[in-house]
Design a protein around this motif. Structure first.
Motif, short mmCIF file in Angstrom:
data_model
loop_
_atom_site.label_atom_id
_atom_site.label_comp_id
_atom_site.label_asym_id
_atom_site.label_seq_id
_atom_site.Cartn_x
_atom_site.Cartn_y
_atom_site.Cartn_z
N ALA A 434 -15.72 4.75 -33.31
CA ALA A 434 -16.36 6.13 -33.52
C ALA A 434 -17.50 6.51 -32.51
O ALA A 434 -17.72 5.40 -31.69
N ASN A 435 -18.06 7.42 -32.31
CA ASN A 435 -19.20 8.01 -31.57
C ASN A 435 -20.18 9.02 -32.23
O ASN A 435 -19.45 9.72 -33.01
N TRP A 436 -21.21 9.00 -31.77
CA TRP A 436 -21.99 9.92 -32.35
C TRP A 436 -22.76 10.53 -31.08
O TRP A 436 -23.40 9.64 -30.28
N LEU A 437 -22.89 11.82 -31.05
CA LEU A 437 -23.77 12.41 -29.89
C LEU A 437 -24.97 13.20 -30.35
O LEU A 437 -25.18 13.54 -31.67
N LEU A 438 -25.74 13.59 -29.56
CA LEU A 438 -26.94 14.16 -29.86
C LEU A 438 -26.92 15.34 -30.65
O LEU A 438 -26.17 16.40 -30.25
N ASP A 439 -27.49 15.53 -31.80
CA ASP A 439 -27.72 16.86 -32.77
C ASP A 439 -28.83 17.36 -32.28
O ASP A 439 -28.94 18.61 -31.97
N TYR A 440 -30.12 16.53 -32.21
CA TYR A 440 -31.34 17.25 -32.05
C TYR A 440 -32.07 16.00 -31.51
O TYR A 440 -31.78 14.80 -32.03
N PRO A 441 -32.94 15.97 -30.46
CA PRO A 441 -33.77 14.70 -29.95
C PRO A 441 -34.72 14.15 -31.00
O PRO A 441 -35.85 13.94 -30.60
N HIS A 442 -34.20 13.51 -32.11
CA HIS A 442 -34.99 12.80 -33.00
C HIS A 442 -34.15 11.75 -33.55
O HIS A 442 -32.92 11.97 -33.93
N PRO A 443 -34.76 10.33 -33.59
CA PRO A 443 -33.89 9.55 -34.32
C PRO A 443 -33.37 9.53 -35.42
O PRO A 443 -32.33 9.01 -35.89
N ASN A 444 -33.95 10.37 -36.45
CA ASN A 444 -33.14 10.54 -37.71
C ASN A 444 -31.91 11.38 -37.63
O ASN A 444 -31.11 11.03 -38.62
N SER A 445 -31.61 11.85 -36.63
CA SER A 445 -30.18 12.73 -36.42
C SER A 445 -29.30 11.53 -36.29
O SER A 445 -28.00 11.70 -36.34
N PHE A 446 -29.59 10.25 -35.96
CA PHE A 446 -28.57 9.03 -36.06
C PHE A 446 -28.61 8.33 -37.32
O PHE A 446 -27.82 8.08 -37.83
N PHE A 447 -29.87 8.15 -38.04
CA PHE A 447 -29.77 7.25 -39.13
C PHE A 447 -29.60 7.83 -40.23
O PHE A 447 -28.75 7.27 -41.07
N GLU A 448 -29.86 9.09 -40.49
CA GLU A 448 -29.70 9.69 -41.96
C GLU A 448 -28.38 10.07 -42.12
O GLU A 448 -27.65 9.54 -43.16
N PRO A 449 -27.45 10.77 -41.05
CA PRO A 449 -26.25 11.04 -41.41
C PRO A 449 -25.12 9.91 -41.27
O PRO A 449 -24.02 9.85 -41.91
N LEU A 450 -25.52 8.88 -40.63
CA LEU A 450 -24.78 7.61 -40.17
C LEU A 450 -24.96 6.60 -40.90
O LEU A 450 -23.78 5.53 -41.13
N LEU A 451 -26.19 6.23 -41.50
CA LEU A 451 -26.46 5.05 -42.21
C LEU A 451 -27.15 5.16 -43.13
O LEU A 451 -27.40 4.11 -44.05
N HIS A 452 -27.58 6.24 -43.99
CA HIS A 452 -28.19 6.30 -45.18
C HIS A 452 -27.20 6.33 -46.42
O HIS A 452 -26.12 6.99 -46.21
#
Length: 542
Positions: A434-452
């Protein structure tokens, strides 16, 4: 957002637009007018702003569906600036950080002539939950949203609107430091209030931006024309948003990236959305760099997820073994030097990124961990996209797993790859690319949708590893309330390490993208946006 649909497999979080051939009568009027032709490797996951989670979908709708707030049409850091969209100004935020007040610009119309109303925003957020969209996780903090998500009845009490004045008030259950950026995402772009809560990719709803989608044949092609209400109403009311240069855009799905390259070289297509494939990068770079080709930065992470809810990847030692089995040099070779290998969740360029190495390549260490774990089930399915280099990295993972004692089967899929692996009822979801690209420049945009844990969903699931660690969930919850200070960045860096100590992923690194256009296109004018990639309003012919 976003996976990169097909091209990278990919955002999360992709297709290509095709427009009339260059140099013909349609493009003979200088820098204005004509038909732009684009190729995508895949049809977007959805041509519906409340559903799309891939870069293909977001890029395809950036200039079609405008949220109350949006991201500036600019490159690099400038493109990460939140600016007013359909709202008159940025929101007024209460001292306690729980109330946001905005005002819709007066006189706006959808492409079908329907007036845009403040209540359309509320209806569109409710539609987001009615559709069980993966994007709804960003908005559960609105008062009443969780109850509405469960019942699909009544209304979201935390959104109040006044169609006469255009006033919109949003109340949150607690402060959320990322909420302004999330309001600028595609998910809350207003649509007419009577828009049905069904996937409208085959018949996209009316638009507010400079272009409207006038044709859509899922999995094959789609096309844009100028929004007739843009010149009559919206352009004057939205003076900071670009009009676009071409009159029509035609996007076609061409699944073979080598053919995409050939089509751009011949002028049959004006732009290929996807990166140039690894086996063509060197020749294209040598012949066209600086005139038709430019490597482009992208904030992204490529990784293999492991399903932590079932054997054998419910065992930490097994997941650690997989991480030790990945050789960075091999990953970079498969990607022809366009992959900067790394072991982090957050990519370079993202606040909170900090380089570290928990799992140096060590095949013997991997075998030893497997021997210690001694998993009872060693038969696993490796999932990957079927385009290069994703199929090659899938085959590499299959081979490495077999070297450390697994019986691994490779399963390659075309579109809709992410819809399949994002459906938790799909059988044999063991490990996958898989991959994940920038939603917005904040680390929450990776952690919340992908790992919460709360992001695990039956469909449109982005937490592919299905990790649900209460302690780490609580840290995500706490950090997203804060503003992004240097202290918060340090805490996100620590959170990155703590997640990787649990090894739900085997990260590969961050991949460089590319812009490749035909000789008819003025490449110097094309804006490469950090989230939406090449901005279609910036394309014009020489």
């Amino acid at each position: 957002m976003r996976k990169l649909g097909a091209v990278l497999a990919s955002i999360g979080l992709v297709a290509t637009f095709a427009f009339a051939s260059c140099g013909d009568s349609e493009s003979s009027s200088g820098n204005e007018g004509g038909t732009l032709k684009v190729n995508f490797a895949y049809f977007p996951d959805y041509l519906d702003p409340q559903l799309s989670q891939t870069v293909e979908g977001w890029a395809s709708m950036y200039n079609t569906y405008i949220p109350l707030l949006t991201y500036a049409h600019a490159e690099n850091e400038g493109g990460s600036e939140v600016v007013p969209g359909l709202a008159e100004d940025l929101p007024e935020i209460s001292e306690d950080g729980k109330t946001y007040e905005l005002t819709l610009r007066k006189g706006l119309k959808y492409s079908d002539g329907t007036p845009v109303r403040a209540s359309d925003f509320k209806a569109s957020v409710e539609r987001l939950f009615e559709l069980d969209s993966g994007g709804s996780t960003f908005f559960t903090g609105i008062v009443g949203a969780e109850e509405f998500a469960e019942t699909k009845k009544g209304e979201i009490r935390g959104i109040e609107t006044n169609d006469r004045t255009g006033e919109i008030t949003i109340r949150l259950t607690e402060p959320r430091g990322t909420f302004v950026r999330e309001l600028a995402m595609m998910y809350t772009a207003p649509l007419p209030a009577d828009t049905p809560a069904t996937n409208l990719s085959g018949n996209p709803p009316p638009a507010t931006g400079p272009y409207e989608i006038v044709e859509s044949n899922p999995e094959r092609n789609w096309a844009y024309a100028r929004n007739p209400q843009w010149e009559r109403n919206n352009a004057e009311l939205l003076p900071d948003l670009p009009d676009g240069h071409v009159d029509r855009i035609e996007a076609e799905v061409v699944s073979n990236p080598a053919i995409q390259v050939d089509d751009v070289e011949s002028g049959k297509t004006h732009w290929m959305f996807d990166p140039v494939p690894p086996d063509r990068v060197a020749s294209v770079r040598q012949q066209y760099e600086g005139t038709q080709f430019e490597p482009q930065p992208s904030i992204n992470t490529y990784f293999f997820w492991m399903n932590t809810t079932r054997a054998p990847f419910d065992d930490l030692k097994v997941r650690q073994a997989v991480n030790h089995a990945i050789e960075p040099a091999a990953v970079e070779r498969i990607h022809a030097g366009t992959m900067d290998s790394g072991q982090q969740i957050l990519p370079p360029g993202m606040p909170g990124y900090e380089e570290y190495e928990l799992y140096p390549y060590d095949l013997e260490k991997a075998k030893a961990l497997m021997e210690e774990a001694d998993p009872s089930d060693r038969s696993v399915t490796v999932w990957s996209d079927n385009l290069p280099p994703n199929k090659e990295i899938g085959a590499y993972m299959q081979d490495q797993l077999e070297k450390i004692g697994f019986d691994a089967k490779l399963k390659l899929l075309g579109a809709p790859y992410f819809s399949v692996i994002g459906n938790t009822s799909t059988s044999e979801l063991d490990i996958g690319w898989a991959n994940w690209l920038l939603d917005y420049p904040h680390p929450n945009s990776f952690f919340e949708p992908l790992l919460h844990g709360e992001s695990i969903a039956p469909t449109s699931n982005g937490n592919f590893a299905q990790i649900d660690d209460p302690e780490l969930n609580a840290k995500i919850d706490r950090l997203r309330l804060q503003q992004l200070t240097p202290k918060a960045e340090d805490e996100y860096a620590q959170l990155d390490r703590e997640f990787m100590e649990q090894a739900p992923w085997a990260p590969l690194g961050s991949r460089e993208m590319s812009l490749f256009v035909s000789s008819d296109v003025d490449m110097d004018e094309v804006i490469w946006h950090p989230t939406f990639w090449a901005d279609m309003t910036s394309f014009q012919f020489e």
